[in-house]
Design a protein around this motif. Structure first.
Motif, short mmCIF file in Angstrom:
data_model
loop_
_atom_site.label_atom_id
_atom_site.label_comp_id
_atom_site.label_asym_id
_atom_site.label_seq_id
_atom_site.Cartn_x
_atom_site.Cartn_y
_atom_site.Cartn_z
N GLY A 200 -3.82 3.26 -2.22
CA GLY A 200 -2.65 4.04 -2.67
C GLY A 200 -3.24 5.35 -3.47
N TYR A 201 -4.25 5.35 -4.41
CA TYR A 201 -4.72 6.39 -4.94
C TYR A 201 -5.58 7.29 -3.97
N ASP B 178 -4.90 -2.18 -2.14
CA ASP B 178 -3.74 -1.77 -2.12
C ASP B 178 -3.59 -0.79 -3.03
N SER C 29 -5.69 12.36 -1.86
CA SER C 29 -6.20 12.77 -0.59
C SER C 29 -5.26 14.01 -0.16
N LEU D 284 2.11 9.55 -6.18
CA LEU D 284 2.64 10.76 -5.81
C LEU D 284 4.04 11.08 -6.79
N THR E 285 -4.96 7.68 -0.90
CA THR E 285 -4.05 8.39 -0.18
C THR E 285 -3.49 9.59 -0.90
N ALA E 286 -3.04 9.03 -1.70
CA ALA E 286 -2.02 10.04 -2.80
C ALA E 286 -3.19 11.24 -3.19
N TYR F 72 1.03 -1.00 -0.01
CA TYR F 72 0.18 0.12 0.15
C TYR F 72 0.77 1.46 0.10
N ALA F 73 1.78 1.46 0.81
CA ALA F 73 2.81 2.65 1.04
C ALA F 73 3.59 2.52 -0.30
N SER G 57 2.60 1.69 -3.32
CA SER G 57 1.41 2.20 -4.46
C SER G 57 1.14 3.40 -4.24
N THR G 58 1.10 4.01 -2.91
CA THR G 58 1.05 5.56 -2.83
C THR G 58 2.05 6.34 -3.07
#
Length: 251
Positions: free
Chosen positions: A104-105, A100, A110, A14, A107-108, A6-7, A9-10
């Motif tokens: 990631g999408y 995941d 956001s 980014l 969070t990025a 997940y991290a 992917s974020t």
């Protein structure tokens, strides 16, 4: 959900955003420039006696609506671009789970939405003179949650589109009815009853209500927290539905 994947992917998303200057400019500048345009649209309109200036009444609502609209559009197109280029299909052949990828999408975008909301509020309150009874911090928080809702709905709608054009076509279906019924044009309690029932199941209505609570009250109210929780709940449900409907293979 695997935290490491997940991290990763974020971080990947980014980095893509950082290299896409046009998208970054649209995310950061479009809502702010539209708020400036709104200010000059109403600057010479005489206020109604006993009422706040028209700009103040509309601007506080638009600070929640614009992030929702912009992030919905950008996210749905970005995800469809991943699908069209084959990147999405390659990613989903790895151990990466759908949640995941979409997490990631979420969070990025956001994080980008937080910068967007902060800049729009800085200009609107600092330079354009918008005044409210409550804290600017609550406005920023609601705007960010509203942008996250736009991201989640954009990811959900992109799962049903095969091209970027089809992704954009979801706007008049998903976004515009919410703009009409959220209370921006007509107070929701003045709508015909059947339209009021529809507005009650649309998340943007609760975002607008939360902003109105901040505009009228010096402190956070129970209604504001309830409305904010509803918007956040819609965002989480939309993200989970997007993960459930995301196809592993491009048709």
């Amino acid at each position: 959900m695997n935290v490491g994947i997940y991290a990763s992917s974020t971080g990947r998303i980014l980095r893509q955003l950082r290299g896409d200057h046009r998208t970054v400019a649209m995310i950061l500048l479009v809502p702010t420039l539209l708020m400036v345009l709104l200010y000059f649209l109403y600057v010479n309109v005489p206020p109604t006696p006993g009422q706040p200036p028209l700009f103040d009444r509309i601007a506080i609502t638009m600070l929640g609506i614009l992030p929702f609209v912009v992030m919905f559009l950008i996210t749905s197109i970005a995800m469809q671009r991943e699908r069209g280029s084959g990147t999405l299909e390659r990613l989903l052949t790895t151990p990466m789970a759908k949640l995941d990828l979409l997490g990631g999408y979420g969070t990025a975008f956001s994080l980008a939405a937080a910068a967007q909301a902060g800049l729009a509020c800085l200009v609107t309150f600092g330079l354009l003179g918008l005044t409210i009874a409550g804290s600017v911090g609550w406005v920023v928080l609601i705007a960010v949650v509203d942008a996250v809702l736009g991201v989640s709905l954009g990811l959900l709608c992109s799962a049903f589109a095969r091209t970027e054009f089809q992704a954009v076509q979801f706007m008049p279906v998903v976004v515009i009815p919410q703009l009409f019924l959220c209370g921006l044009l007509v107070p929701r309690d003045q709508l015909p009853q059947w339209l009021e029932w529809i507005s009650n199941v649309m998340p943007l209505s609760y975002a607008v209500d939360a902003l109105q609570q901040v505009a009228r009250h010096p402190g956070a109210t129970a209604l504001m927290w309830r409305d904010l929780a509803v918007v956040a709940g819609f965002a989480v449900v939309a993200l989970c539905l997007a993960a459930a409907t995301l196809r592993r293979r491009t048709p």
